[in-house]
Structures are given as C-alpha cells and as structure tokens.
Design an enzyme around this catalytic site. Structure first.
Site, PDB file in Angstrom:
ATOM      1  N   GLY A  58      11.691  19.458  15.085  1.00 23.45           N
ATOM      2  CA  GLY A  58      10.740  18.380  15.325  1.00 23.45           C
ATOM      3  C   GLY A  58       9.306  18.755  15.041  1.00 23.45           C
ATOM      4  O   GLY A  58       8.400  17.928  15.173  1.00 23.45           O
ATOM      5  N   LYS A 109       6.338  31.297  20.021  1.00 23.98           N
ATOM      6  CA  LYS A 109       5.323  30.467  20.677  1.00 23.98           C
ATOM      7  C   LYS A 109       5.506  30.559  22.184  1.00 23.98           C
ATOM      8  O   LYS A 109       6.621  30.674  22.688  1.00 23.98           O
ATOM      9  CB  LYS A 109       5.433  29.003  20.210  1.00 23.98           C
ATOM     10  CG  LYS A 109       5.237  28.812  18.726  1.00 23.98           C
ATOM     11  CD  LYS A 109       5.138  27.344  18.360  1.00 23.98           C
ATOM     12  CE  LYS A 109       6.361  26.536  18.759  1.00 23.98           C
ATOM     13  NZ  LYS A 109       7.611  27.022  18.138  1.00 23.98           N
ATOM     14  N   HIS A 221       4.885  18.903  22.253  1.00 19.75           N
ATOM     15  CA  HIS A 221       6.095  18.198  22.676  1.00 19.75           C
ATOM     16  C   HIS A 221       5.721  16.942  23.450  1.00 19.75           C
ATOM     17  O   HIS A 221       6.579  16.298  24.040  1.00 19.75           O
ATOM     18  CB  HIS A 221       6.974  19.097  23.558  1.00 19.75           C
ATOM     19  CG  HIS A 221       7.240  20.436  22.965  1.00 19.75           C
ATOM     20  ND1 HIS A 221       6.501  21.558  23.298  1.00 19.75           N
ATOM     21  CD2 HIS A 221       8.146  20.830  22.039  1.00 19.75           C
ATOM     22  CE1 HIS A 221       6.954  22.599  22.613  1.00 19.75           C
ATOM     23  NE2 HIS A 221       7.940  22.190  21.836  1.00 19.75           N
ATOM     24  N   ASP A 401      -3.273  -9.376   1.078  1.00 18.59           N
ATOM     25  CA  ASP A 401      -4.357  -8.665   1.744  1.00 18.59           C
ATOM     26  C   ASP A 401      -5.463  -9.561   2.293  1.00 18.59           C
ATOM     27  O   ASP A 401      -6.202  -9.161   3.171  1.00 18.59           O
ATOM     28  CB  ASP A 401      -4.963  -7.606   0.822  1.00 18.59           C
ATOM     29  CG  ASP A 401      -5.388  -8.163  -0.523  1.00 18.59           C
ATOM     30  OD1 ASP A 401      -5.260  -9.390  -0.716  1.00 18.59           O
ATOM     31  OD2 ASP A 401      -5.828  -7.384  -1.375  1.00 18.59           O
ATOM     32  N   GLY A 402      -5.633 -10.752   1.779  1.00 22.27           N
ATOM     33  CA  GLY A 402      -6.589 -11.692   2.350  1.00 22.27           C
ATOM     34  C   GLY A 402      -8.037 -11.282   2.269  1.00 22.27           C
ATOM     35  O   GLY A 402      -8.825 -11.583   3.171  1.00 22.27           O
ATOM     36  N   CYS A 404     -10.039 -11.693  -0.762  1.00 25.25           N
ATOM     37  CA  CYS A 404     -10.704 -12.216  -1.961  1.00 25.25           C
ATOM     38  C   CYS A 404     -12.121 -12.689  -1.641  1.00 25.25           C
ATOM     39  O   CYS A 404     -13.063 -12.408  -2.380  1.00 25.25           O
ATOM     40  CB  CYS A 404      -9.883 -13.355  -2.559  1.00 25.25           C
ATOM     41  SG  CYS A 404     -10.582 -14.052  -4.076  1.00 25.25           S
ATOM     42  N   MET A 495      -7.402 -16.009 -11.981  1.00 27.52           N
ATOM     43  CA  MET A 495      -8.713 -16.539 -12.363  1.00 27.52           C
ATOM     44  C   MET A 495      -8.782 -16.869 -13.846  1.00 27.52           C
ATOM     45  O   MET A 495      -9.618 -17.664 -14.281  1.00 27.52           O
ATOM     46  CB  MET A 495      -9.808 -15.540 -11.989  1.00 27.52           C
ATOM     47  CG  MET A 495      -9.796 -14.256 -12.797  1.00 27.52           C
ATOM     48  SD  MET A 495     -11.260 -13.231 -12.504  1.00 27.52           S
ATOM     49  CE  MET A 495     -10.912 -12.571 -10.908  1.00 27.52           C
ATOM     50  N   PRO A 557      -6.888 -18.010  -5.152  1.00 24.89           N
ATOM     51  CA  PRO A 557      -8.287 -17.837  -4.721  1.00 24.89           C
ATOM     52  C   PRO A 557      -9.187 -17.347  -5.847  1.00 24.89           C
ATOM     53  O   PRO A 557     -10.370 -17.709  -5.900  1.00 24.89           O
ATOM     54  CB  PRO A 557      -8.181 -16.802  -3.599  1.00 24.89           C
ATOM     55  CG  PRO A 557      -6.886 -16.096  -3.829  1.00 24.89           C
ATOM     56  CD  PRO A 557      -5.970 -17.118  -4.415  1.00 24.89           C
TER      57      PRO A 557
END
Length: 578
Positions: A58, A109, A221, A401-402, A404, A495, A557
């Site tokens: 882990g 460790k 951990h 993504d909104g 523009c 466009m 857009p």
C-alpha cells in the site's frame, strides 16, 4: 461505505501488485512460496552486503520499486498496511546468504509490527550463523515531545535505501554500513499533510476530514497527526510544515538553518495530482531558499505512498559532499528518479525570451482618425463579450468545461488593458498582428489559438492594400488558416459556421461600387442565422464532437461569440457614420 478499487480480490491484492512489478521488470524475481521480490542477479552479489527492507503493502513504489543495483537486494511485502511474516523475512535472508553475500542489513521503518517481525527473523538467522544487522529508521518530525514508541518511519527511509545501496555496491562492510546509515538517519526529518483519508481495500476510509480541513503530521497508514487546520494556500501549508520541521523546540526537528545544505524530497502520498505536486515543490524550493538554505538535490514524485491518500510529505536531509556522492551513485532501481547531479540552488531558472521582430513603422499617424476608429470598434467588441460571459458559459456547459464565456472575457480584458497602454496601430495589418499575439498570449485555450490563427492569416492580404476586396480576402485567408489547423468545416457546429456564412456575403465587396455597410449588415445577419442553425447540427469538430448530439440542444457558444463580435463591429462602424 467501502471505496472503489481496481482489484481481482481483496485477499490477493498485495500478491497481484507485487506480481505486476516483477512481471514488468526482468531484473526482479519472486522467491517461491513467499511475498518476496529479489534481484534476479543475486549471484553477482557474492562478497558484498545484501540489503533487505519491506513492510506492509500500500506504500508503492516503496519498497519493491527500489530494488536494483545500487539500492535494495530484495523486499519482503506484507498485506496492505500489515507487517510481513517472520517466515518470509527469514526466507529472504537465507536466500541472499546462500549466494555468498557478506552479511545482510535489514532496513526497517519504525513501526511496532515491523520491528518485531524483522527483529525476530534477524535473531533466528543469527542463530543459524548468518551475519545480520538491523537499522530502524524513524524520520517523523511531527511530534514535539518524543514518545516511547519513537519517531515513525516515513519517506526518508527511501534515502537510507539509496545511501546503504551505494555503500554496499562500493564493497563497504556490514557493520560500517549500519553505522553510517544510522548517522545519516539522525540528520533527516519528514512531515506529512493530508487533504483526504485513504482506505484499505474492502474497508471504510481510515479517518474523516471536513471539506475545509487538512491534517498535519499524520502517518502513512492514516494514523492521527498533531493537529487539524483549515485549508490554506500551497505556500502557507509549506511554510507551516517547514516551520514545524525546523523548530528547535520540537524534539524531532531537523537542525536546518541558514547556510545548511539539504536534499529535499517532495513525496506524493498517493492521490495528489502532478499539478499540485509541482506547485508544492515550487513553494518548498522558494521557502527554503528564502531562509538561506541551499538545496543540493530535489526529488519530486511518488516514493512512499499511503494508497490513494490525497496528500504529501516533505523530507529534509542534511548533506555534505560525501553523502551527495552516495545519493548520486548509479542505481538500476526503477522507482529512483533520474536527478541531475548539480545543485538546485544557484541555477539560473529563466531564459530571456526572444524579442519580437521589428515591424515597419506605421504609415498612418497613431493619433489619427483611423486609430481612433479602431479604438471605438475594439471597445464595443470588448463590452459585448464581457456582457455575454455567463450566457456563453451556460451554452458551453453542454459540451463539458463551460468556460467559453470566461475565455472570451479574458480576451476582452486583455484588449482593454492593451488599449490603455496607448493608441493601437492605424495600419489594419499591424493591428491584426498585434491582436493575434495578444490573444495567443492572454486568451488561452483552443479559442485563443483559433483566433490567433485567424488574425495572423487575415493580416497578410491587408499588407498590400486596405480596400474592400482586401478585407474580403482577409476574411477568406483567416478562415482558411482556421480550417487548416483546427480541422473544422462549415456544418461541424463551431465558430467556423458563423464566420464562413459572413465571409460568403463579404465576397460582394469585390464588386465595383459595393456598399460597405449594406453588405456588412447582410454578413452579420448571415452569421447570426448560422450560429442559431448550429442547434440542429451534429458536432464534427472540437470538444463537443465527443458528446452525443442529443444533448446539444443549444447553439454552439463559439459560433454565437463570433456572430456577436461581427455585430459589435457593425454597430460601432454605424455609430461612426461609416
């Protein structure tokens, strides 16, 4: 609720993970019947010290990612966050002893289970006559008061692997290696911080954090840290971490001060993005150098993780030239980074940008009518785009993504700032070229590149003349470049649809006695109609092409923005009586 993980089974995940590393690395082998990975060239170690480490799984790439010439000889892995079995540790010791190694160093460790299991295996091996030494690494700088259990072993352990590996490769003896790495470990500290917990496969998260909190000083951990604090900037978090790590009143501090030379490790605890890791690394370098600390090397990446924990640790190791040579020594370990063997501090980090090519002087007086007219047109365009920001963003959200509207607003603000610096060139070709460079630099995204292409290409026909046919040719040239590199064509719901519709109308400017305003008005109306027509088009280019057309019920857009720009130009010219 347990978290989702890509596993075959909870019980077999540690075995499968180690098997994947061995399968992809011909220099590694399994020790049959054990969760142990060893170098495949063990016979070449005859007469040298072997280095074994390990612990719970882990924490990948630790520890098996650091097996190789110049680092570890082998690793014994336990189940996730669980110490490995004594029998497997003993089997690994026996395996390396059988090839004639000059003893084995166990690098452990500082966790109770690891100390006990590795310690017991060591005693059993010594009873068999195998020379074995063990060093326990505790580099945690979290606790201000030393606890009986001592400092926890964290990412700094990887540096010990590297130093010990270089010494073993150089033929240094077992007891000397153990002695020297213990000294190195005493000059090292690590501190972690987490934004979210991790979860052992099949279990719930190890702890909970509020959305606006982070935990300082936690273990690998998910063990509790020293305190929770509110979210802050990367710079502020790094400052808090370094202040704590180097505070002399902290019994586990690293004695770093102005003039010290250190190796810095910025370690991803598993779930941090590389973007965030880079920001933290920059903050750490700036903060240390601001304190007069010299950074000899900087290691940035994932070295010792805590499953998917979103967090990081910083490790500081005080170094001299001798220690640096050991850290710089060659290794074949797959997880050790290829770090340049030069100081980080003192290097020049910027190169002067090439200067813009000189342009021919503007043939028209900058304060003249043409320049003032350009200002009014550009100001109208900017005002329009700023007013459309939220509307364009809303339209763009259907495709992902909104942003523009945000992108176009960024361009508008950049133009406004540029206009405040002085009058724009009166020459149309120079004006479009300047706007192109400005948008390429400030607008961002694919829109910035497309507008930059359009304006760069459109400027070329205007160098030879600025009559109406030249403006029509400029529109065609801009569209051609946009289509060539953007791969969009009329009908692809971009466009280009608006600009292409306008360009067709502007061809009328090539006719003698063409009416400037009347033709431009028709062009703007065609552009607006084309923008609305994108509602019924299937997206053939751009990000929207990856979205089902059934979801794209609004006009594109980019097409709406292009039409709005043309409308703004028309209205600005009409207001000026053109």
């Amino acid at each position: 609720m347990t978290s989702k993980k890509l596993l075959n089974s909870v019980a077999g995940c540690a075995d499968d993970a180690l098997a994947g590393l061995v399968a992809c690395n011909p220099s590694l082998q399994f020790l049959q019947g054990h969760r142990v990975a060893l170098r495949s060239d063990l016979d070449s170690l005859r007469g040298r010290v072997a280095l074994l480490s390990g612990g719970g799984s882990g924490h990948e790439p630790a520890h098996a990612g650091f097996i190789g010439k110049g680092m570890l000889t082998g690793v014994i892995a336990g189940a996730v966050f669980t110490s490995p079995a004594v029998g497997s540790i003993l089997a690994a010791i026996r395996a390396v002893a059988q090839v004639g190694t000059a003893g084995t160093l166990l690098i452990v460790k500082n966790y109770t289970g690891d100390r006990l299991n590795f310690g017991l295996a060591r005693e059993q091996a010594r009873a068999e006559g195998i020379p074995v030494e063990m060093v326990v690494i505790g580099d945690d700088s979290a606790f201000t008061v030393l606890k009986k259990a001592g400092r926890r072993g964290l990412c700094g352990t990887v540096l010990i692997h590297k130093v010990a590996g270089a010494l073993a490769e150089a033929g240094v003896g077992l007891e000397e290696i153990a002695k020297r790495v213990s000294v190195v470990a005493s000059a090292m500290g690590t501190l972690g911080v987490s934004l979210s917990p991790c979860s052992v496969p099949g279990s719930r998260p190890t702890f909970e954090l509020a959305a606006d909190e982070l935990e300082l000083g936690l273990g690998i951990h998910g063990e509790a840290g020293i305190r929770r604090m509110k979210m802050a900037t990367a710079d502020e978090i790094v400052t808090v971490m370094l202040d704590h790590m180097t505070n002399c009143s902290n019994v586990s501090h690293v004695p770093v001060q102005a003039g010290s030379t250190v190796v810095l490790v910025v370690n991803n605890l598993g779930g941090l993005s590389y973007l965030e890791l880079g920001i933290i690394a920059n903050a750490a370098v700036r903060a240390l150098e601001g304190r007069g600390v010299k950074i000899a090397r900087a290691l940035v990446g994932t070295f010792m993780s805590a499953l998917e924990m979103s967090g990081l640790s910083l490790t500081l190791l005080l170094v001299d030239d001798t220690l640096l040579k050991l850290l710089d020594a060659e290794t074949t370990a797959s997880a050790w980074p290829n770090v340049p063997k030069v100081f980080v501090t003192g290097q020049k980090r910027t190169r002067e940008a090439p200067r813009m090519p000189l342009e021919a002087p503007d043939s028209t007086d900058e304060g003249g009518v043409a320049s003032k007219r350009m200002v009014l047109v550009l100001e109208r365009v900017c005002t329009t785009l700023l007013g459309l920001e939220e509307h364009l963003n809303a339209l763009d959200r259907a495709a992902g993504d909104g942003d523009c509207g945000t992108t176009h607003s960024r361009a508008a603000r950049a133009i406004q700032g540029w206009l405040k610096e002085g009058p724009p060139p009166a020459s149309p070709a120079q004006l479009l070229s300047k706007l192109s460079f400005l948008l390429l630099e400030k607008m961002g995204g694919s829109s910035g590149a497309l507008y930059g292409l359009f304006l760069t290409a459109a400027a070329q026909p205007l160098r030879a003349g600025t009559d109406l046919p030249a403006w029509s040719a400029a529109m065609d040239a801009g569209l051609e470049a946009m289509q060539k590199y953007g791969k969009a064509a009329p009908g692809d719901r971009t466009m280009v649809d608006s600009l292409w519709a306008a360009a067709q109308e502007l061809h009328a400017w090539k006719s003698p006695r063409a009416d400037t305003c009347q033709i431009l008005t028709k062009a703007v109306k065609s552009a607006e109609a084309a923008a609305q027509a994108t509602r019924s088009m299937d997206a053939g280019a751009g990000r929207a092409s990856y979205i089902s057309s059934a979801r794209l019920e609004q006009p594109d857009p980019g097409a709406v923005a292009a039409a709005a720009i043309l409308r703004s130009i028309l209205e600005a010219l009409q207001n000026q009586g053109v």
